[in-house]
Design a protein around this motif. Sequence first.
Motif, PDB file in Angstrom:
ATOM      1  N   GLN A  27       0.836  -1.200   0.000  1.00 55.76           N
ATOM      2  CA  GLN A  27       0.000   0.000   0.000  1.00 55.76           C
ATOM      3  C   GLN A  27       0.874   1.255   0.000  1.00 55.76           C
ATOM      4  OE1 GLN A  27      -2.384   0.599   3.490  1.00 55.76           O
ATOM      5  NE2 GLN A  27      -3.608   2.240   2.561  1.00 55.76           N
ATOM      6  N   GLY A  74       2.057   2.092  -3.305  1.00 57.66           N
ATOM      7  CA  GLY A  74       1.029   2.393  -4.291  1.00 57.66           C
ATOM      8  C   GLY A  74       0.617   1.217  -5.148  1.00 57.66           C
ATOM      9  N   PHE A  75       0.939  -0.009  -4.693  1.00 57.93           N
ATOM     10  CA  PHE A  75       0.625  -1.200  -5.490  1.00 57.93           C
ATOM     11  C   PHE A  75      -0.740  -1.785  -5.136  1.00 57.93           C
ATOM     12  CE2 PHE A  75       5.483  -1.866  -5.510  1.00 57.93           C
ATOM     13  CZ  PHE A  75       5.624  -0.898  -6.488  1.00 57.93           C
ATOM     14  N   VAL A  76      -1.232  -1.489  -3.929  1.00 61.63           N
ATOM     15  CA  VAL A  76      -2.588  -1.879  -3.529  1.00 61.63           C
ATOM     16  C   VAL A  76      -3.247  -0.678  -2.874  1.00 61.63           C
ATOM     17  CG1 VAL A  76      -1.884  -4.288  -3.179  1.00 61.63           C
ATOM     18  CG2 VAL A  76      -1.996  -2.725  -1.224  1.00 61.63           C
ATOM     19  N   GLU A  77      -4.565  -0.720  -2.808  1.00 61.36           N
ATOM     20  CA  GLU A  77      -5.300   0.363  -2.176  1.00 61.36           C
ATOM     21  C   GLU A  77      -6.486  -0.206  -1.408  1.00 61.36           C
ATOM     22  OE1 GLU A  77      -6.678   2.912  -5.272  1.00 61.36           O
ATOM     23  OE2 GLU A  77      -7.846   1.339  -6.276  1.00 61.36           O
ATOM     24  N   VAL A 129     -10.238  -0.547  -0.507  1.00 59.75           N
ATOM     25  CA  VAL A 129     -11.483  -0.342  -1.246  1.00 59.75           C
ATOM     26  C   VAL A 129     -12.717  -0.566  -0.377  1.00 59.75           C
ATOM     27  CG1 VAL A 129     -10.483  -0.860  -3.497  1.00 59.75           C
ATOM     28  CG2 VAL A 129     -11.412  -2.737  -2.103  1.00 59.75           C
ATOM     29  N   TYR A 151      -8.418  -4.943   0.395  1.00 58.69           N
ATOM     30  CA  TYR A 151      -7.463  -4.307  -0.525  1.00 58.69           C
ATOM     31  C   TYR A 151      -7.704  -4.781  -1.956  1.00 58.69           C
ATOM     32  CZ  TYR A 151      -4.855  -3.102   3.708  1.00 58.69           C
ATOM     33  OH  TYR A 151      -4.485  -2.608   4.934  1.00 58.69           O
ATOM     34  N   MET A 155      -5.750  -4.412  -6.043  1.00 56.28           N
ATOM     35  CA  MET A 155      -4.518  -4.082  -6.743  1.00 56.28           C
ATOM     36  C   MET A 155      -4.728  -2.844  -7.606  1.00 56.28           C
ATOM     37  SD  MET A 155      -1.973  -6.620  -8.844  1.00 56.28           S
ATOM     38  CE  MET A 155      -3.312  -7.411  -9.697  1.00 56.28           C
ATOM     39  N   THR A 156      -3.756  -1.952  -7.616  1.00 57.63           N
ATOM     40  CA  THR A 156      -3.813  -0.751  -8.439  1.00 57.63           C
ATOM     41  C   THR A 156      -3.191  -1.039  -9.807  1.00 57.63           C
ATOM     42  OG1 THR A 156      -1.653   0.026  -7.688  1.00 57.63           O
ATOM     43  CG2 THR A 156      -3.571   0.676  -6.380  1.00 57.63           C
ATOM     44  N   ALA A 157      -3.306  -0.077 -10.710  1.00 56.67           N
ATOM     45  CA  ALA A 157      -2.689  -0.220 -12.036  1.00 56.67           C
ATOM     46  C   ALA A 157      -1.173  -0.336 -11.906  1.00 56.67           C
ATOM     47  CB  ALA A 157      -3.066   0.978 -12.916  1.00 56.67           C
ATOM     48  N   GLY A 207       0.340  -1.571  -9.354  1.00 54.26           N
ATOM     49  CA  GLY A 207       0.577  -2.907  -8.826  1.00 54.26           C
ATOM     50  C   GLY A 207       0.573  -3.962  -9.912  1.00 54.26           C
ATOM     51  N   LYS A 208      -0.342  -3.832 -10.864  1.00 53.62           N
ATOM     52  CA  LYS A 208      -0.398  -4.774 -11.973  1.00 53.62           C
ATOM     53  C   LYS A 208       0.876  -4.728 -12.801  1.00 53.62           C
ATOM     54  CE  LYS A 208      -5.444  -4.810 -12.468  1.00 53.62           C
ATOM     55  NZ  LYS A 208      -6.595  -4.466 -13.342  1.00 53.62           N
TER      56      LYS A 208
END
Length: 206
Positions: free
Chosen positions: A55, A58-61, A63, A77, A79-81, A83-84
């Motif tokens: 987090q 910035g790889f997970v957020e 929700v 949590y 996965m963010t863009a 993170g992908k």
Amino acid sequence: MVAAKLTALGVAVLELLHEKPMHPYEMAQLMRERYVDQRVKLKAGSLYHTVERLQHNGFVEIVDTQRDGRRPERTVYAMTAAGKDVFEQRAREMLGDVAQEYPEFLSGLAVIDDLGRDKSLAELEHRLTLLRASVAADQVMFKRVCDDAVPEIYWLDFRYAAAHRAFELEWCERLHADLSSGRIRFQDEKPSLSLITKEDHERKTS
């Protein structure tokens, strides 16, 4: 700014979040159910720390938060863009690169002569007992995934690990037989060993 390198546990977390958002407790349950803990070191503290680090990077957020009765809230949590992207990059490295690893067993093999015949054979017998139990457990697992018709692509990691254990068992059985029979001899006096030839030494000192 260079992206933080994902650990094996970090990859395992993002692997699960590829499926759906979830909270760390659910991640831990699924990892044990799917035997992910056979390939990554899984502890509750390290899992939560890994999620927090993901987090922070910035790889997970977050929700959602969930509450089940009187239990503490569980943070969900996704996965963010970013993170992908980092997940795919790290996954490609782990699959395609040949990393230098340092198994403790190699160091154990290197000191067999120092341990001596009796101690070495006793420890090898102990290792063989553990390996035979592991290989037997692998066969049970193979039957389970086949009976459940789990697509083979989802347990390639297990197949590799099982094949490695089977190979190690066979190799160690041969080693134990060779040491027991005297085909590989323990040395009364340690010889002077060097990979530097006389010619190399003379070339460096000339």
